[in-house]
Design an enzyme around this catalytic site. Structure first.
Site, short mmCIF file in Angstrom:
data_model
loop_
_atom_site.label_atom_id
_atom_site.label_comp_id
_atom_site.label_asym_id
_atom_site.label_seq_id
_atom_site.Cartn_x
_atom_site.Cartn_y
_atom_site.Cartn_z
CG ASN A 1 -2.14 -1.12 0.94
OD1 ASN A 1 -2.06 -1.74 0.11
ND2 ASN A 1 -2.75 -1.28 2.20
CD GLU B 1 -3.26 -5.34 -1.61
OE1 GLU B 1 -3.96 -4.36 -0.83
OE2 GLU B 1 -2.92 -6.72 -1.13
CD GLU C 1 0.98 -7.64 -0.64
OE1 GLU C 1 0.26 -7.51 0.31
OE2 GLU C 1 1.11 -6.55 -1.07
#
Length: 514
Positions: free
Chosen positions: A71, A172, A303
């Site tokens: 992120n 993401e 991930e």
């Protein structure tokens, strides 16, 4: 009870990529600051790298390390991380609501990953930035000399190009939590153009397209299909992410509301990885057919991990305040092992894997600021996989007892995967039950003159942990007299609730001994 695993020489699922078992460091919590980098720590070297942590990382034999996020990447400005430390800007990181001093940047990461001995994977910002920024960072890192960005790299101390081959096209971006969330078409078109520009600078690089960040989102796997349709020709891998916890919460960043799973249910959840990989392979192959393409899309599970609740409090807008700092139990470790085996069984299509994260956030390695370092028991599972899962995955027929839980059926008492390497076989086993299991391995290239070595992870209580005060509570133990060999068969005794690694070779091979 007995499980029979039958395998035959010459029948393989796929070749294991050297990139399959890697890890991930992100500017999140205390992963970097007081994790891998702490200049005032007693063990720190001239670069500020904690040597106690570095030694533990080197022992893992990781194939790849992904950086800088996560992120964090969607608000990242790589230009803040280069040049003299005293000139670098101290900024707010809005991804994790922290203060980012930028004292660990591109040059520091490349020095650190070289010491680790792993290949770097770099993630570009396609959240708040775009094509031009992605092109310029490839030029800075990989172009030899004679341009503004390449010569600036040389002025900053790196005469030779870094030569980074693997690049993630954002992170993401389907997630509502992400800075710069996009629709799959918006993202796919942007990623396609970014990949084109990056490859025009360096046509040797490989790019990873963002896929669904979790199967928990309603957009899964439609996101993957649409993004792939936009970018199929210019990307080389599609990314998968998934974290498994005991509560089945939609938001893993908040305290759980649901009841904890019982052990059989929790350990069965590794089958979600098998299903997810199969579903994304099917999605990729659909787009391949739609495009009438000859190219097969490979996967980057960049991930993955179990998830547990944090044991240290996070304080916003500080440097290195921990996020999701936790000590994994023996129960967590068993599930972690099965997640790794699910990835390994799909080695024909999954070519890149990054356990997330390496230090201090749902970690393999734990540290205290200015203090000690030690490992979660999951560290030993990763070490076995990274060090020994080399070669080819064998096709196997498993015949043994199974159990069912709500929403998941046909769960093997003993989870397994077998790899053939240059000297013989490596057998990985997870006993998901509270009783000893017998595994009969039927293989047509055995003889009665074998070398074998059996290690296992287990503990008296499934909730046992490696703590600051008892750092070696759970560690590998050599198991003797557990294997009986007869013609073309081995019988292996497997302890209750255990992770097991068995190496087998002929005496002319190189093994630990009988």
């Amino acid at each position: 009870m007995e499980t029979t695993i039958t395998t035959r020489k010459g029948f393989y699922t796929g070749e294991v990529s050297k990139r399959l078992f890697g890890s991930f460091i992100e500017h999140m919590g205390s992963v970097i600051y007081t994790g891998v980098y702490e200049p005032n720590h007693p063990t720190a070297d001239e670069n500020g790298f904690r040597q106690d942590v570095l030694d533990l990382v080197k022992d893992l034999s990781l194939g790849v390390v992904r950086y800088p996020g996560g992120n964090f990447t969607s608000g990242y400005d790589w230009k803040d991380t280069i040049g003299p430390l005293e000139d670098r800007k101290r900024k707010i990181d809005i991804a994790w609501r922290a203060i980012e001093p930028n004292t660990f940047g591109i040059h520091e990461f490349m020095k650190w990953v070289e010491k680790v001995g792993a290949e770097p994977i770099f993630t570009v910002n396609l959240g708040t930035k775009g094509i031009k920024d992605a092109q310029e960072i490839v030029e800075y890192c990989n172009f030899p000399k004679g341009t503004y960005w390449s010569d600036l790299r040389r002025e900053n101390g790196a005469e030779e190009p870094f030569g980074i081959k693997l690049w993630c096209l954002g992170n993401e971006l389907d997630g509502p939590w992400q800075i710069g969330t996009k629709t799959p078409k918006e993202y796919g078109l942007l990623a396609n153009e970014a990949a084109k520009a990056m490859k025009l600078v360096d046509d040797t690089i490989e790019t990873v397209l963002v896929g669904s960040s979790t199967p928990r989102l309603a957009s899964y796997p439609e996101w993957d299909r649409i993004a792939l349709e936009c970018a199929y020709d210019n990307v080389d891998y599609l990314a998968l992410h998934n974290y498994i916890d005991k509560y089945d919460e939609d938001d893993l960043t908040k305290p759980p509301k649901n009841e904890r799973d019982d052990t059989p249910t929790y350990l069965a959840k590794s089958k979600r990885f098998d299903r997810q990989i199969d579903e994304i392979v099917a999605t990729c192959d659909y787009v391949k057919a739609l495009k009438r393409s000859d190219k097969t899309m490979f996967l980057a599970f960049d991930e993955w991990n179990v998830h547990a609740q944090p044991e240290k409090e996070n304080h916003p807008f500080e440097v290195g305040s921990p996020i999701d700092w936790c000590q994994f139990t023996m129960e967590d470790t068993l599930l972690f092992g099965s997640l790794g085996l699910a990835i390994l069984r799909h080695a024909d299509r999954v070519k890149i894997g990054c356990q997330s994260l390496l230090v201090n956030t749902i970690p393999l390695i734990l540290t205290d600021a200015m203090g000690d370092s030690w490992v979660n028991p999951t560290y030993y599972v990763m070490k076995d996989l990274a060090l020994l899962a080399k070669g080819r995955v064998m096709e196997s027929i498993v015949d043994g007892p199974k159990y069912d839980v709500e929403k998941i059926s046909g769960v093997d008492f003993v989870d397994s995967c077998i790899v053939e390497n240059e000297t013989g076989l490596v057998v990985f086993l997870v006993n998901r039950t509270d009783s000893e299991q017998i595994v009969s391995l039927d293989y047509d290239d055995f003889d009665d003159d074998l070398l074998y070595h059996h290690t296992a992870l287990f503990s008296d209580n499934l909730l046992d942990k490696n703590t600051r005060d008892e750092q070696n509570k759970i560690q590998p133990r050599e198991i003797s007299d557990s294997i009986t060999d007869t013609e073309n068969k081995l019988s292996i005794q497997v302890k209750p609730y255990s992770w097991n690694t068995i190496t087998i070779s002929k005496k002319s091979g190189d093994c630990h001994g009988k």
